[in-house]
Design an enzyme around this catalytic site. Sequence first.
Site, PDB file in Angstrom:
ATOM      1  N   SER A 262     -11.986  45.126 -26.396  1.00 28.87           N
ATOM      2  CA  SER A 262     -13.261  44.932 -27.080  1.00 28.87           C
ATOM      3  C   SER A 262     -14.417  45.033 -26.101  1.00 28.87           C
ATOM      4  CB  SER A 262     -13.314  43.553 -27.735  1.00 28.87           C
ATOM      5  OG  SER A 262     -12.038  43.083 -28.002  1.00 28.87           O
TER       6      SER A 262
ATOM      7  N   HIS B 215     -14.574  47.311 -37.795  1.00 23.82           N
ATOM      8  CA  HIS B 215     -13.606  47.496 -36.719  1.00 23.82           C
ATOM      9  C   HIS B 215     -12.890  48.824 -36.846  1.00 23.82           C
ATOM     10  CE1 HIS B 215     -13.020  43.578 -34.452  1.00 23.82           C
ATOM     11  NE2 HIS B 215     -14.103  43.416 -35.184  1.00 23.82           N
TER      12      HIS B 215
ATOM     13  N   HIS C  44      -4.270  43.371 -33.440  1.00 21.21           N
ATOM     14  CA  HIS C  44      -3.843  42.079 -32.918  1.00 21.21           C
ATOM     15  C   HIS C  44      -2.818  41.430 -33.829  1.00 21.21           C
ATOM     16  CE1 HIS C  44      -7.969  42.644 -31.308  1.00 21.21           C
ATOM     17  NE2 HIS C  44      -7.411  42.169 -30.216  1.00 21.21           N
TER      18      HIS C  44
ATOM     19  N   TYR D 118      -2.743  38.354 -34.464  1.00 19.43           N
ATOM     20  CA  TYR D 118      -3.397  37.346 -35.300  1.00 19.43           C
ATOM     21  C   TYR D 118      -4.077  37.932 -36.545  1.00 19.43           C
ATOM     22  CZ  TYR D 118      -7.660  38.664 -32.719  1.00 19.43           C
ATOM     23  OH  TYR D 118      -8.688  39.360 -32.160  1.00 19.43           O
ATOM     24  N   GLU D 119      -4.221  39.258 -36.587  1.00 21.16           N
ATOM     25  CA  GLU D 119      -4.810  39.879 -37.773  1.00 21.16           C
ATOM     26  C   GLU D 119      -3.772  40.056 -38.873  1.00 21.16           C
ATOM     27  OE1 GLU D 119      -7.701  43.268 -36.955  1.00 21.16           O
ATOM     28  OE2 GLU D 119      -6.743  43.015 -35.005  1.00 21.16           O
TER      29      GLU D 119
ATOM     30  N   ALA E 136     -10.651  41.687 -22.259  1.00 21.83           N
ATOM     31  CA  ALA E 136     -11.299  40.481 -21.790  1.00 21.83           C
ATOM     32  C   ALA E 136     -10.319  39.321 -21.920  1.00 21.83           C
ATOM     33  CB  ALA E 136     -12.518  40.233 -22.643  1.00 21.83           C
TER      34      ALA E 136
ATOM     35  N   MET F 214      -5.269  37.152 -26.102  1.00 24.08           N
ATOM     36  CA  MET F 214      -4.500  37.261 -27.348  1.00 24.08           C
ATOM     37  C   MET F 214      -3.956  38.661 -27.588  1.00 24.08           C
ATOM     38  SD  MET F 214      -7.095  35.043 -29.677  1.00 24.08           S
ATOM     39  CE  MET F 214      -7.782  33.500 -29.034  1.00 24.08           C
ATOM     40  N   SER F 215      -3.822  39.432 -26.536  1.00 27.01           N
ATOM     41  CA  SER F 215      -3.326  40.799 -26.735  1.00 27.01           C
ATOM     42  C   SER F 215      -2.665  41.330 -25.478  1.00 27.01           C
ATOM     43  CB  SER F 215      -4.484  41.709 -27.131  1.00 27.01           C
ATOM     44  OG  SER F 215      -5.381  41.816 -26.062  1.00 27.01           O
TER      45      SER F 215
ATOM     46  N   ASN G 283     -14.928  34.205 -19.923  1.00 22.90           N
ATOM     47  CA  ASN G 283     -15.249  32.775 -20.051  1.00 22.90           C
ATOM     48  C   ASN G 283     -14.243  31.974 -19.234  1.00 22.90           C
ATOM     49  OD1 ASN G 283     -13.309  33.559 -22.338  1.00 22.90           O
ATOM     50  ND2 ASN G 283     -13.142  31.348 -22.295  1.00 22.90           N
TER      51      ASN G 283
ATOM     52  N   HIS H 141     -25.570  30.862 -21.665  1.00 22.02           N
ATOM     53  CA  HIS H 141     -24.889  31.919 -22.402  1.00 22.02           C
ATOM     54  C   HIS H 141     -25.474  33.305 -22.146  1.00 22.02           C
ATOM     55  CE1 HIS H 141     -21.757  32.948 -25.119  1.00 22.02           C
ATOM     56  NE2 HIS H 141     -22.579  33.612 -25.906  1.00 22.02           N
TER      57      HIS H 141
HETATM   58  C1  LIG Z   1      -7.421  44.038 -27.854  1.00 20.80           C
HETATM   59  C2  LIG Z   1      -7.872  42.767 -27.311  1.00 20.80           C
HETATM   60  O1  LIG Z   1      -7.224  42.138 -26.539  1.00 20.80           O
HETATM   61  N1  LIG Z   1      -8.988  42.360 -27.734  1.00 20.80           N
HETATM   62  C3  LIG Z   1      -9.501  41.119 -27.308  1.00 20.80           C
HETATM   63  C4  LIG Z   1     -10.207  41.291 -26.019  1.00 20.80           C
HETATM   64  O2  LIG Z   1     -10.865  40.134 -25.679  1.00 20.80           O
HETATM   65  C5  LIG Z   1     -11.811  39.707 -26.606  1.00 20.80           C
HETATM   66  C6  LIG Z   1     -12.520  38.543 -26.010  1.00 20.80           C
HETATM   67  O3  LIG Z   1     -11.623  37.567 -25.575  1.00 20.80           O
HETATM   68  C7  LIG Z   1     -11.112  39.381 -27.895  1.00 20.80           C
HETATM   69  O4  LIG Z   1     -12.063  38.979 -28.854  1.00 20.80           O
HETATM   70  C8  LIG Z   1     -10.394  40.586 -28.386  1.00 20.80           C
HETATM   71  O5  LIG Z   1      -9.648  40.262 -29.488  1.00 20.80           O
END
Ligand SMILES: CC(=O)N[C@H]1CO[C@H](CO)[C@@H](O)[C@@H]1O
Length: 292
Positions: free
Chosen positions: A35, A66, A88, A90-91, A118, A221-222, A245, A259
């Site tokens: 992202s 998206h 993802h 989580y989606e 990120a 998360m990925s 962060n 921020h």
């Molecule tokens: C694909 C992926 O990992 N996307 C994540 C990248 O990091 C941002 C910020 O932490 C997430 O919002 C995305 O889901």
Amino acid sequence: MHTHICCSFDDYKLTTEWLLNQTNHRPKVAVICGSGLGLLADGATNKQTFRYQDIPNFPVSTVPGHEGCLVFGKIEDTSCVFMKGHFHLYEGYSLCQVTFPVRIFKLMGVESVLVTNASGGICPDFKVGDIMIIKDHINLPGFAGQHPLCGPNDERFGIRFPCMSDAYSKDLRTLALDVGSELGCSHFLRSGVYCMVSGPNFETIAEARMLLTLGCDSVGMSMVPEVTVAKHSGLRVLGLTLITNKVSLDYSREEKVNHDEVLEICKMRAELLQKLVTTLIGRCQLQSINRH
Ligand SMILES: CC(=O)N[C@H]1CO[C@H](CO)[C@@H](O)[C@@H]1O
Ligand SMILES: *[C@@H]1O[C@H](CO)[C@@H](O)[C@H](O)[C@H]1NC(C)=O
């Protein structure tokens, strides 16, 4: 929600054949853009773009705004494919949908995969804006059976019990450090262990402390399913993650982050990360040719 799940070898083959029919590009390097890092593809020449929804069998993002696409193009002399927007866990996607594009890359003849995203910093020494070269990972969902290689193994991609101790190519990590130092990035270039959690909630403080104890330097998360499937099929992998962060490890600390400042640093570093990746692409292909 995602009703059509196409993860048989014939599905992969059909998608690959369709793409090869539509483009003259024969990519050697695939870049999975995290992202905010979609600009990575902008520097390529001779671009050809396919929206996910137009590619047979490709998972489609149902989240408004998206919209994803595959971009084929050249960085210097290297033919590449960029994945803008990914899927993802989580989606609600299955892990074979999340990793579908990686097997398409493999069948198209890709040799190296660069994964960027990120993540949150766990290591207390890390600062917002640091770029971490992933040395190793912890597949936390995998521990609980949420693993992309569960199910019958397809030997046409790889073996049943793949080795993961060298999932992140040492050559590519060394190259990334060298290129980073040439670009003057050494003071914010780190190396560490990435941990994947399924999300979608951020970590509790107790969870963050647990991850620190387990030796994790950053959390996100990925990426891990894609990396696992890439390694399974013999692709070389480099993972880079931008620390956007710091994960809270302390109940008493008042978060006093500015921020705007954080956003500014991240924007600046995301641009540097893109430069790093662009420079790396040419070199890693050269390295791969020299090894043959
Ligand atoms: C694909 C992926 O990992 N996307 C994540 C990248 O990091 C941002 C910020 O932490 C997430 O919002 C995305 O889901
Ligand atoms: C690719 O092109 C060949 C030759 O034109 C055609 O026979 C085949 O059906 C095409 N495959 C796909 C998946 O589009």
